[in-house]
Design a protein around this motif. Structure first.
Motif, mmCIF file in Angstrom:
data_model
loop_
_atom_site.group_PDB
_atom_site.id
_atom_site.type_symbol
_atom_site.label_atom_id
_atom_site.label_comp_id
_atom_site.label_asym_id
_atom_site.label_seq_id
_atom_site.Cartn_x
_atom_site.Cartn_y
_atom_site.Cartn_z
ATOM 1 N N ASP A 1 19.959 11.607 49.909
ATOM 2 C CA ASP A 1 21.319 11.423 50.426
ATOM 3 C C ASP A 1 22.325 11.535 48.896
ATOM 4 N N ALA A 2 21.801 10.959 47.989
ATOM 5 C CA ALA A 2 22.753 10.891 46.884
ATOM 6 C C ALA A 2 22.944 12.428 46.244
ATOM 7 N N ARG B 1 26.120 14.999 45.604
ATOM 8 C CA ARG B 1 26.482 15.673 44.431
ATOM 9 C C ARG B 1 26.606 17.225 44.707
ATOM 10 N N ASN B 2 25.585 17.712 45.341
ATOM 11 C CA ASN B 2 25.708 19.077 45.749
ATOM 12 C C ASN B 2 26.424 19.581 46.903
ATOM 13 N N ILE C 1 28.210 14.499 55.586
ATOM 14 C CA ILE C 1 26.989 14.600 54.828
ATOM 15 C C ILE C 1 25.956 13.749 55.522
ATOM 16 N N ILE C 2 26.405 12.251 55.230
ATOM 17 C CA ILE C 2 25.562 11.420 55.787
ATOM 18 C C ILE C 2 25.367 11.365 57.287
ATOM 19 N N ALA C 3 26.180 11.822 58.009
ATOM 20 C CA ALA C 3 25.930 11.702 59.447
ATOM 21 C C ALA C 3 25.107 12.772 59.556
ATOM 22 N N ARG D 1 33.429 13.741 42.461
ATOM 23 C CA ARG D 1 33.351 13.894 40.863
ATOM 24 C C ARG D 1 31.951 13.643 40.703
ATOM 25 N N ASP D 2 31.261 12.572 41.053
ATOM 26 C CA ASP D 2 29.953 12.024 40.765
ATOM 27 C C ASP D 2 29.616 11.069 41.730
ATOM 28 N N ALA D 3 28.351 10.872 41.821
ATOM 29 C CA ALA D 3 27.655 9.675 42.652
ATOM 30 C C ALA D 3 26.220 9.407 42.181
ATOM 31 N N THR D 4 26.234 7.973 42.363
ATOM 32 C CA THR D 4 24.918 7.481 41.856
ATOM 33 C C THR D 4 24.241 6.685 42.827
#
Length: 419
Positions: free
Chosen positions: A89-90, A94-95, A253-255, A101-104
């Protein structure tokens, strides 16, 4: 006849001193109102800046997301089914989310035993990606943070929080030493600097290992969950003011990946620190406006009080005014004296209130220090001083002009006849 500046001010001070108690009580009311307004605004500004600083210790412009629950049947709250966020998911965020801007992603566990050759310690073990330290606020004091090579190689390396380093290696250097996590060896490659204030050491007792190593050795526990499940995904919007658009893209995206409608708000378990900071700011801005309004009303009432005592003073000094006019004092001379009396009463009392508030706030700063989590000591807001000075100037002019005009308009013959 013409009067010198010294003579005018001498008469002003003598007139004020002749009614010491009346002048003091009026001045005390204005000083109290000004000081109270500035002190209350200072407390509010301390809370505002403390909350901002507290949120900044987590990270800048941060939105946190955890796994949630969704209804098995759309639009119903029966048969809720949970879903877990994943490392995939992360990657998708990011893509596929241009406004992010950023995800972690990371895993957090509290049940992993930490031990060195000297001591044992508790605290959270975080399985983190290399970009964790750039999304979250994590300054390093020694060594380095996790790298892409650590992630791809599933290296057994660990970065210690400031408090964890002290507990595991009391009075000794930690860098290069070995820490056992549930009996497995991990080499210390870095030590974080202290974050936060006061006795809240939760962040400082965390230790960090590569997320890939965490997934292999200490994955998220539970039944029927993906192998790459993570505790949380945390991300930053590309532009701070466009956090709503970033959240919308992440929700979609998550859904999509977990097969539910992105419009079901209850399905998302998240905390938007940007929105929280804005809400706190709005609350205290409203309080500042309210307190500023109360302060202005207080000063206006004080000005009314000064106008009253100045009118009484004009009435009591009718014969003096008549005699001075008979001896050659001009309308301007009389008006200047009474105007200066009103302005001096207002100005001195207001400046005393400002000085008193500043002194009290300085004392509170010295007594409290910077150790309270989420609250800074009260401090003088420059705009509040400008507001107080502006209101004082207007009040002083109002308190001086009207009584001065009444005194200057007295006819000398009538004034002497009244006596």
């Amino acid at each position: 006849m013409l009067q010198g500046v010294g003579d005018t001010f001498g008469q002003v001070f003598r007139a004020i001193w002749a009614n010491k108690l009346r002048s003091f009580l009026t001045m005390f009311g204005i000083a109290w109102g000004v000081g109270s307004m500035l002190l209350l605004i200072g407390v509010g500004e301390g809370f505002r800046s403390g909350q901002r600083r507290s949120l900044a210790t987590l990270g800048n412009d941060l939105i946190m997301m955890w796994g949630g629950t969704i209804p098995a049947v759309p639009n119903q709250h029966t048969g809720m089914r949970p879903y877990n966020l994943t490392l995939a998911d992360a990657e998708a965020i990011r893509n596929e989310a241009p406004e992010v801007r950023d995800a972690t992603a990371f895993i957090s566990r509290n049940d992993i035993k930490q031990q060195s050759q000297y001591e044992s310690a508790g605290g959270q073990v975080i399985g983190a990606e290399p970009n964790y330290s750039s999304v979250r606020f994590l300054p390093l004091r020694q060594g380095r943070f996790l790298s892409a090579a650590d992630m791809s190689g599933r290296n057994r390396v660990v970065v210690l929080g400031e408090k964890s380093a002290k507990l595991l290696f009391p009075g000794r250097p930690a860098l290069g030493e070995t820490v056992l996590l549930n009996g497995a060896d991990f080499q210390v490659i870095g030590v974080a600097d202290k974050t936060g204030r006061g006795n809240n050491d939760n962040e400082n007792q965390k230790i960090y290992i590569p997320l890939s190593t965490m997934l292999e050795m200490f994955p998220v526990k539970g039944e029927n969950i993906p192998a790459d499940s993570v505790t949380s995904i945390q991300y930053q919007p590309r532009v701070r003011g466009e956090n709503a658009e970033a959240k919308r893209q992440v929700h979609e995206i998550i859904a999509r990946r977990h097969n539910f409608d992105p419009d079901v708000e209850d399905a998302f378990n998240e905390w938007d620190t940007i929105k929280t900071e804005e809400m706190v700011g709005k609350i205290w801005t409203a309080m500042d406006v309210f307190l500023g309004g109360v302060g202005i009303v207080t000063l206006a009432l004080g000005a009314v009080g000064i106008i009253n005592i100045m009118l009484v003073s004009v009435s009591e000094r009718t014969s003096e005014i008549g005699l001075r006019k008979a001896l050659g004092a001009t309308r301007r001379n009389i008006m200047t004296q009474f105007f200066l009396e009103g302005l001096l009463l207002t100005g001195v009392s207001g400046l005393a209130g400002i000085a008193g508030a500043a002194g009290l706030m300085s004392a509170l700063q010295a007594a409290m220090g910077n150790n309270m989590q989420g609250f800074d000591p009260p401090h003088m807001a420059p705009w509040s001083v400008v507001l107080a000075l502006g209101a004082l100037s207007m009040s002083g002019m109002a308190a001086g002009v009207y009584p001065a005009g009444k005194a200057a308009d007295l006819d000398p013959v009538e004034a002497l006849r009244r006596e």
